[in-house]
Design a protein around this motif. Structure first.
Motif, short mmCIF file in Angstrom:
data_model
loop_
_atom_site.label_atom_id
_atom_site.label_comp_id
_atom_site.label_asym_id
_atom_site.label_seq_id
_atom_site.Cartn_x
_atom_site.Cartn_y
_atom_site.Cartn_z
N VAL A 59 5.07 -53.62 -15.61
CA VAL A 59 4.82 -52.22 -15.97
C VAL A 59 3.88 -52.14 -17.17
O VAL A 59 2.89 -51.39 -17.17
CB VAL A 59 6.16 -51.51 -16.28
CG1 VAL A 59 5.92 -50.18 -16.98
CG2 VAL A 59 6.97 -51.32 -15.01
N ALA A 60 4.18 -52.92 -18.21
CA ALA A 60 3.34 -52.90 -19.42
C ALA A 60 1.92 -53.33 -19.10
O ALA A 60 0.94 -52.75 -19.62
CB ALA A 60 3.95 -53.81 -20.49
N LYS A 96 -0.90 -53.24 -27.14
CA LYS A 96 0.56 -53.33 -27.13
C LYS A 96 1.19 -52.10 -27.75
O LYS A 96 2.16 -51.54 -27.21
CB LYS A 96 1.00 -54.59 -27.88
CG LYS A 96 2.51 -54.82 -27.82
CD LYS A 96 2.90 -56.13 -28.50
CE LYS A 96 4.41 -56.35 -28.42
NZ LYS A 96 4.81 -57.61 -29.08
N ALA A 97 0.64 -51.66 -28.88
CA ALA A 97 1.19 -50.48 -29.54
C ALA A 97 1.02 -49.23 -28.67
O ALA A 97 1.92 -48.39 -28.57
CB ALA A 97 0.49 -50.28 -30.89
N LEU A 106 3.22 -45.07 -24.83
CA LEU A 106 3.18 -44.41 -23.52
C LEU A 106 4.49 -44.59 -22.75
O LEU A 106 4.93 -43.69 -22.04
CB LEU A 106 2.00 -44.95 -22.70
CG LEU A 106 0.62 -44.52 -23.22
CD1 LEU A 106 -0.48 -45.35 -22.58
CD2 LEU A 106 0.39 -43.03 -22.97
N LEU A 107 5.10 -45.76 -22.88
CA LEU A 107 6.41 -45.98 -22.24
C LEU A 107 7.43 -44.96 -22.74
O LEU A 107 8.22 -44.41 -21.97
CB LEU A 107 6.90 -47.40 -22.51
CG LEU A 107 6.23 -48.52 -21.72
CD1 LEU A 107 6.64 -49.88 -22.26
CD2 LEU A 107 6.58 -48.42 -20.23
N ASN A 108 7.41 -44.69 -24.03
CA ASN A 108 8.30 -43.69 -24.61
C ASN A 108 7.96 -42.29 -24.10
O ASN A 108 8.86 -41.50 -23.79
CB ASN A 108 8.23 -43.73 -26.13
CG ASN A 108 8.84 -45.00 -26.71
OD1 ASN A 108 9.72 -45.60 -26.11
ND2 ASN A 108 8.38 -45.40 -27.88
N LEU A 109 6.68 -42.02 -24.00
CA LEU A 109 6.24 -40.69 -23.59
C LEU A 109 6.71 -40.35 -22.18
O LEU A 109 7.13 -39.22 -21.90
CB LEU A 109 4.70 -40.59 -23.66
CG LEU A 109 4.08 -39.26 -23.23
CD1 LEU A 109 4.49 -38.14 -24.19
CD2 LEU A 109 2.56 -39.37 -23.17
N VAL A 110 6.66 -41.33 -21.28
CA VAL A 110 7.01 -41.05 -19.87
C VAL A 110 8.45 -41.41 -19.53
O VAL A 110 8.86 -41.34 -18.37
CB VAL A 110 6.04 -41.78 -18.90
CG1 VAL A 110 4.61 -41.35 -19.15
CG2 VAL A 110 6.19 -43.30 -19.01
N GLN A 136 9.95 -43.69 -10.94
CA GLN A 136 9.56 -44.57 -12.03
C GLN A 136 8.16 -45.11 -11.82
O GLN A 136 7.38 -45.24 -12.78
CB GLN A 136 10.57 -45.70 -12.17
CG GLN A 136 11.93 -45.26 -12.70
CD GLN A 136 12.98 -46.36 -12.60
OE1 GLN A 136 12.94 -47.20 -11.72
NE2 GLN A 136 13.93 -46.34 -13.53
N LYS A 137 7.82 -45.44 -10.58
CA LYS A 137 6.46 -45.90 -10.29
C LYS A 137 5.43 -44.83 -10.65
O LYS A 137 4.38 -45.13 -11.21
CB LYS A 137 6.34 -46.28 -8.81
CG LYS A 137 7.11 -47.52 -8.41
CD LYS A 137 7.11 -47.71 -6.90
CE LYS A 137 8.01 -48.86 -6.48
NZ LYS A 137 8.18 -48.95 -5.02
N GLN A 138 5.76 -43.58 -10.31
CA GLN A 138 4.82 -42.52 -10.64
C GLN A 138 4.70 -42.32 -12.14
O GLN A 138 3.63 -42.00 -12.66
CB GLN A 138 5.22 -41.21 -9.96
CG GLN A 138 4.13 -40.14 -9.98
CD GLN A 138 2.83 -40.59 -9.36
OE1 GLN A 138 2.04 -41.32 -9.98
NE2 GLN A 138 2.59 -40.20 -8.12
N ARG A 139 5.79 -42.55 -12.87
CA ARG A 139 5.73 -42.47 -14.33
C ARG A 139 4.81 -43.56 -14.90
O ARG A 139 4.08 -43.33 -15.87
CB ARG A 139 7.14 -42.59 -14.93
CG ARG A 139 7.99 -41.35 -14.70
CD ARG A 139 9.44 -41.53 -15.14
NE ARG A 139 10.23 -40.36 -14.79
CZ ARG A 139 10.43 -39.32 -15.60
NH1 ARG A 139 9.93 -39.35 -16.84
NH2 ARG A 139 11.14 -38.29 -15.22
N VAL A 140 4.84 -44.75 -14.28
CA VAL A 140 3.91 -45.81 -14.68
C VAL A 140 2.48 -45.36 -14.41
O VAL A 140 1.59 -45.55 -15.25
CB VAL A 140 4.21 -47.13 -13.93
CG1 VAL A 140 3.18 -48.20 -14.31
CG2 VAL A 140 5.61 -47.62 -14.25
N GLY A 141 2.27 -44.77 -13.23
CA GLY A 141 0.93 -44.27 -12.91
C GLY A 141 0.45 -43.23 -13.90
O GLY A 141 -0.72 -43.22 -14.28
#
Length: 341
Positions: free
Chosen positions: A99-100, A118-119, A124-128, A145-150
């Motif tokens: 994901v990252a 990395k930062a 962005l992980l927190n945002l979504v 979750q996949k769409q959140r990664v997108g």
């Protein structure tokens, strides 16, 4: 923010010329969520590809944030695309990357140093809403979750415009709602302009400020979502609006209603905004010596306010019925007499 002037796109095929987009004029304001709705083949997917330069118009002009993109060279176009990102129906993730690493991919292409990547990924992980899932692989995630990664990947380079190509069509209703809520949150937090295409009026209803309806490559109707719901002009728009009107309960056809309720008059009331909260029906019954029967009705909610329809059977003295209809008009409720028995 985005302006299309007399834009057309034609494709030459073995079967002849296909006009996918036909003389479209649109203006999309900065910071709004703008919906483009149409059935398959309407031209909406081609239109959204024109907005990020994946396709060039056959004729017409497209301006995004003051930059005319129809004639810029490839180098400038690559820079432009960093400011106009896109999410897709089927996610388009790199399955061999975590994901990252998926989220970091556009930052790598842009040459962002590793520590800054990395930062940004953590931010962005927190945002979504994917905290702690950076080391997971796409195969370990749900569709939502996949769409959140997108979405996170699309936001990596800090775009000004986010294009959504049927972004919720592959998701179940509950997951769709969560993704739409996320898009609204991103729009409000980042001031991002969002343009989404869909064939589902429920998506338009939930998050869009304005909507353009496409058919046969043309924009046949455009306006504030609440206004379009209140007074759809084109037959195709009425079909889309009926998706909302008919979604909450079984609805009889007008012909069937006339058969079931032959006495008096059938009157359709359309409530918009604050009028949906007014006790008009109770006032009607108290003020006029009439029999009033609720035949069918529902209330839907859009981003701009509530929209409701109610069909009444009103029976009694002819003059009293006419006075009652005029009273409803005076309350700023649109009315339509369905039958005149």
């Amino acid at each position: 923010m985005i302006s299309l002037k007399e834009v057309s796109k034609r494709f030459i095929t073995k079967q002849g010329e296909i006009v996918a987009v036909d003389n479209v004029n649109l203006d999309i304001q900065r910071g709004e969520i703008f919906g483009i709705i149409g059935y398959s083949g309407a031209g909406k997917s081609t239109l959204i590809r024109l907005l990020n330069g994946l396709e060039k118009p056959s004729v017409g002009q497209i301006v995004v944030n003051g930059q005319e993109i129809t004639s810029i060279n490839e180098e400038k176009l690559r820079g432009f695309r960093q400011k106009v990102s896109m999410i897709f129906q089927h996610f388009n993730l790199l399955w061999s990357r975590t994901v990252a690493e998926n989220i970091a991919f556009p930052l790598e292409i842009a040459g962002v140093p590793k520590d800054k990547r990395k930062a940004r990924v953590e931010e962005l992980l927190n945002l979504v809403g994917l905290e702690g899932r950076g080391d997971s692989y796409p195969s370990q995630l749900s569709g939502g979750q996949k769409q959140r990664v997108g979405i996170a990947r699309a936001l990596a380079n800090g775009p000004e415009v986010l294009l959504c190509d049927e972004a919720t069509s592959a998701l179940d209703p509950e997951t769709t709602d969560s993704i739409l809520d996320l898009l609204v949150s991103i729009n409000e937090k980042l001031g991002l302009t969002i343009v989404l295409i869909t064939h589902e009026m429920q998506v338009i209803q939930k998050i869009c400020n304005r909507v353009a309806v496409m058919e046969n490559g043309q924009v046949v109707e455009e306006g504030d979502v609440l206004e379009v719901f209140q007074k759809p002009q084109q037959a195709i728009t009425k079909r889309f609006v009926s998706q909302i009107s008919d979604s909450n309960q079984p609805v009889q056809t007008i012909q069937k209603l006339v058969q079931l309720y032959p006495n008096g008059k059938l009157v359709k009331l359309v409530f918009v905004g604050e009028t949906t909260e007014q006790p008009i029906l109770s006032r009607l019954i108290k003020q006029f010596d009439l029999e009033v029967n609720i035949v069918q009705g529902n209330i839907s909610h859009t981003k701009s306010g509530a929209f409701g329809t109610l069909i009444l059977q009103i029976d009694g003295n002819d003059q009293a019925v006419e006075d009652a209809i005029q009273f409803i008009h005076s309350q700023k409720v649109n009315t339509e007499v369905i039958n005149n028995d």
